[in-house]
Each structure stands twice: as C-alpha cells, then as structure tokens.
Motif scaffolding. Sequence first.
Motif, PDB file in Angstrom:
ATOM      1  N   UNK A   1       0.817  -1.218   0.000  1.00 31.99           N
ATOM      2  CA  UNK A   1       0.000   0.000   0.000  1.00 31.99           C
ATOM      3  C   UNK A   1       0.850   1.267   0.000  1.00 31.99           C
ATOM      4  N   UNK A   2       2.016   1.223   0.646  1.00 30.90           N
ATOM      5  CA  UNK A   2       2.870   2.411   0.751  1.00 30.90           C
ATOM      6  C   UNK A   2       3.700   2.610  -0.507  1.00 30.90           C
ATOM      7  N   UNK A   3       3.975   1.554  -1.241  1.00 33.20           N
ATOM      8  CA  UNK A   3       4.834   1.635  -2.430  1.00 33.20           C
ATOM      9  C   UNK A   3       4.362   2.689  -3.437  1.00 33.20           C
ATOM     10  N   UNK A   4       3.071   2.745  -3.809  1.00 32.58           N
ATOM     11  CA  UNK A   4       2.636   3.804  -4.743  1.00 32.58           C
ATOM     12  C   UNK A   4       2.829   5.217  -4.180  1.00 32.58           C
ATOM     13  N   UNK A   5       2.682   5.360  -2.865  1.00 33.18           N
ATOM     14  CA  UNK A   5       2.872   6.689  -2.265  1.00 33.18           C
ATOM     15  C   UNK A   5       4.324   7.146  -2.401  1.00 33.18           C
ATOM     16  N   UNK A   6       5.271   6.239  -2.239  1.00 32.58           N
ATOM     17  CA  UNK A   6       6.680   6.607  -2.403  1.00 32.58           C
ATOM     18  C   UNK A   6       6.984   6.964  -3.856  1.00 32.58           C
ATOM     19  N   UNK A   7       6.363   6.256  -4.792  1.00 34.42           N
ATOM     20  CA  UNK A   7       6.532   6.630  -6.195  1.00 34.42           C
ATOM     21  C   UNK A   7       5.975   8.026  -6.459  1.00 34.42           C
ATOM     22  N   UNK A   8       4.856   8.349  -5.826  1.00 33.44           N
ATOM     23  CA  UNK A   8       4.297   9.706  -5.951  1.00 33.44           C
ATOM     24  C   UNK A   8       5.270  10.741  -5.409  1.00 33.44           C
ATOM     25  N   UNK A   9       5.906  10.418  -4.276  1.00 33.38           N
ATOM     26  CA  UNK A   9       6.871  11.344  -3.700  1.00 33.38           C
ATOM     27  C   UNK A   9       8.045  11.576  -4.655  1.00 33.38           C
ATOM     28  N   UNK A  10       8.503  10.524  -5.313  1.00 31.67           N
ATOM     29  CA  UNK A  10       9.613  10.673  -6.262  1.00 31.67           C
ATOM     30  C   UNK A  10       9.205  11.580  -7.423  1.00 31.67           C
ATOM     31  N   UNK A  11       8.001  11.354  -7.953  1.00 29.69           N
ATOM     32  CA  UNK A  11       7.530  12.183  -9.075  1.00 29.69           C
ATOM     33  C   UNK A  11       7.373  13.636  -8.648  1.00 29.69           C
ATOM     34  N   UNK A  12       6.822  13.853  -7.449  1.00 28.44           N
ATOM     35  CA  UNK A  12       6.644  15.232  -6.965  1.00 28.44           C
ATOM     36  C   UNK A  12       7.982  15.932  -6.778  1.00 28.44           C
ATOM     37  N   UNK A  13       8.984  15.235  -6.256  1.00 28.20           N
ATOM     38  CA  UNK A  13      10.295  15.839  -6.039  1.00 28.20           C
ATOM     39  C   UNK A  13      10.949  16.200  -7.370  1.00 28.20           C
ATOM     40  N   UNK A  14      10.823  15.282  -8.345  1.00 25.39           N
ATOM     41  CA  UNK A  14      11.414  15.559  -9.657  1.00 25.39           C
ATOM     42  C   UNK A  14      10.732  16.746 -10.334  1.00 25.39           C
ATOM     43  N   UNK A  15       9.406  16.806 -10.238  1.00 26.79           N
ATOM     44  CA  UNK A  15       8.678  17.895 -10.887  1.00 26.79           C
ATOM     45  C   UNK A  15       8.948  19.250 -10.235  1.00 26.79           C
ATOM     46  N   UNK A  16       9.096  19.264  -8.914  1.00 24.54           N
ATOM     47  CA  UNK A  16       9.281  20.531  -8.207  1.00 24.54           C
ATOM     48  C   UNK A  16      10.745  20.937  -8.070  1.00 24.54           C
ATOM     49  N   UNK A  17      11.655  20.116  -8.541  1.00 21.02           N
ATOM     50  CA  UNK A  17      13.078  20.444  -8.395  1.00 21.02           C
ATOM     51  C   UNK A  17      13.447  21.587  -9.334  1.00 21.02           C
ATOM     52  N   UNK A  18      14.098  22.603  -8.778  1.00 21.14           N
ATOM     53  CA  UNK A  18      14.466  23.796  -9.536  1.00 21.14           C
ATOM     54  C   UNK A  18      15.973  23.949  -9.699  1.00 21.14           C
ATOM     55  N   UNK A  19      16.767  23.133  -9.030  1.00 24.99           N
ATOM     56  CA  UNK A  19      18.220  23.270  -9.080  1.00 24.99           C
ATOM     57  C   UNK A  19      18.826  22.548 -10.262  1.00 24.99           C
ATOM     58  N   UNK A  20      20.086  22.219 -10.136  1.00 23.61           N
ATOM     59  CA  UNK A  20      20.789  21.508 -11.198  1.00 23.61           C
ATOM     60  C   UNK A  20      20.278  20.068 -11.329  1.00 23.61           C
ATOM     61  N   UNK A  21      20.476  19.541 -12.534  1.00 20.72           N
ATOM     62  CA  UNK A  21      19.961  18.196 -12.804  1.00 20.72           C
ATOM     63  C   UNK A  21      20.650  17.150 -11.930  1.00 20.72           C
ATOM     64  N   UNK A  22      21.948  17.307 -11.676  1.00 20.24           N
ATOM     65  CA  UNK A  22      22.672  16.328 -10.863  1.00 20.24           C
ATOM     66  C   UNK A  22      22.242  16.365  -9.410  1.00 20.24           C
ATOM     67  N   UNK A  23      21.729  17.518  -8.964  1.00 21.17           N
ATOM     68  CA  UNK A  23      21.332  17.646  -7.558  1.00 21.17           C
ATOM     69  C   UNK A  23      20.020  16.955  -7.259  1.00 21.17           C
ATOM     70  N   UNK A  24      19.301  16.517  -8.305  1.00 21.68           N
ATOM     71  CA  UNK A  24      18.020  15.875  -8.065  1.00 21.68           C
ATOM     72  C   UNK A  24      18.201  14.549  -7.326  1.00 21.68           C
ATOM     73  N   UNK A  25      19.325  13.861  -7.548  1.00 22.23           N
ATOM     74  CA  UNK A  25      19.561  12.601  -6.846  1.00 22.23           C
ATOM     75  C   UNK A  25      19.750  12.823  -5.352  1.00 22.23           C
ATOM     76  N   UNK A  26      20.330  13.967  -5.001  1.00 20.56           N
ATOM     77  CA  UNK A  26      20.467  14.298  -3.574  1.00 20.56           C
ATOM     78  C   UNK A  26      19.099  14.527  -2.953  1.00 20.56           C
ATOM     79  N   UNK A  27      18.233  15.208  -3.704  1.00 17.29           N
ATOM     80  CA  UNK A  27      16.885  15.444  -3.184  1.00 17.29           C
ATOM     81  C   UNK A  27      16.076  14.154  -3.078  1.00 17.29           C
ATOM     82  N   UNK A  28      16.377  13.200  -3.944  1.00 16.31           N
ATOM     83  CA  UNK A  28      15.639  11.928  -3.947  1.00 16.31           C
ATOM     84  C   UNK A  28      16.243  10.878  -3.030  1.00 16.31           C
ATOM     85  N   UNK A  29      17.413  11.150  -2.474  1.00 19.37           N
ATOM     86  CA  UNK A  29      18.141  10.118  -1.734  1.00 19.37           C
ATOM     87  C   UNK A  29      17.316   9.536  -0.586  1.00 19.37           C
ATOM     88  N   UNK A  30      16.650  10.380   0.191  1.00 18.51           N
ATOM     89  CA  UNK A  30      15.868   9.872   1.329  1.00 18.51           C
ATOM     90  C   UNK A  30      14.729   8.981   0.891  1.00 18.51           C
TER      91      UNK A  30
END
Length: 231
Positions: A31-60
């Motif tokens: 049940x939680x797995x789709x929610x984590x995928x949503x979090x990944x998509x939201x982080x990628x869409x809202x990321x405004x910095x450099x492309x390489x920094x997106x992995x740091x934002x997604x690390x958690x």
Amino acid sequence: TFSFIMYFVREQWIKFFLLIFSFIVWAIGDAVYPYLLKQIIDIVQSHQGERAAVFTALSGTLILLVLLWVVSEFFMRLQGILQIYTFPEFRANIRNTVFNYVKSHSHEYFASHFAGNIAKKLADLPNSCQTIIEIIAFQFIPAITGAVIVLVMMWLTQPLFAVILLVWLAIHLGITFYFLHRSDKLWAIHSHSISVLSGKVVDVFTNMSNCQQCGYKYYLFHLLLIMVDLS
C-alpha cells in the motif's frame, strides 16, 4: 468452526502469529509503495536546481523505497518457510485428534454411517480448515490492512476520494456477505452429497470381495440343487 480451528492454532500460536504478521507487513509495503513513487515524481517535478542535484533530493525517498522492497521480500520469503513448518503439523494435529474422537464412538454410530463417508470427512476436514486460515491470512487481513492505509492516505490528501472509496467498500462487502450466506448453504448441501457419494463408492469396493463370495456361494447352491434334482 472458529473455536474448533483456534483450538489447533493455539498449539502453534507463535508460528501463526509470525505468518499473519508477515502478511500484514507485506500488505503495508504494497500500500505504501505507490505513495513513495508519488513522492519521487513530486520531487522531480518541483526540483528547480541543477539536474545532478536531483539525486540528492531523492536520496531519502529512494532509501525508503529500497528498504521497503527489502523488507517486503524478506517477509514474503518468510511466509513460504512458515507455511512449510506450520500447515503440515496443523493438518496432522486435526487428523489425529478427530480420528481418536471418532473411533471412540459406539457400534451403533458406525452401523448407521458409511465407513467411506466418515473417512471422506476425516480426509477433507484438515484441508478445509487450512483453506479457511489461508483465506483469512492471505486475502482478508492483507485486504483490510491495505484498505485502511489507503483510506488514511486519501483522507489526508483528498477526503472526497476517501469517502467514495469507503462507500464502495461498504457496498462491495455488503453484496459479498449476502451471496456468501447463500452460497454457504449450497456448499453445505454439496459437501454432504459428495461425502455420501464417496462413502457409497468406498463401501462398494470395500465389500466387493464379500459380494463376490456371496455370488459364488449363490451359484454353487443352485448347482447343488440342480444336481440333487437330476439324481
């Protein structure tokens, strides 16, 4: 039925507890797995910095996703191991207990019941009890756990969707229990008919030698009568 099954479940309550707990953990992860995928998509869409920094934002979130996958896989494999060490002993305990109980009945009981019918019920009972546990542990508990988690998530994000899902679940469960009550009566009739039929078949083959001997004696008797008449 429930008290009968629980009598044998309590003999291995630790194994059954771990088995049910493993399915609950698996349902939570599913049940939680789709929610984590949503979090990944939201982080990628809202990321405004450099492309390489997106992995740091997604690390958690990625770490949580990997841990969730590892835990789910562990408990899924644990389910198979627990079933191997739990259900054979569960069926054996039921079979031995019921056999010892039935063989203590009076001669009148065995004279008024087909031996094959008794044997068929004795053979089907352990498997039927295991099927009930599998339905509860493998389907009912994970479904209820997943539904509760999804309802909570929807209520926190969009309450209207949670209300719609809750109404749909209520209607679905109501229809299911309605037809379940009707099918239970039909299944009882079907099970009794199968047991009676199997009992008759087993008794026919069991007494086949006696019937054949009686047939031979019948023909010999008539042959002797014919010889007496001829003499």
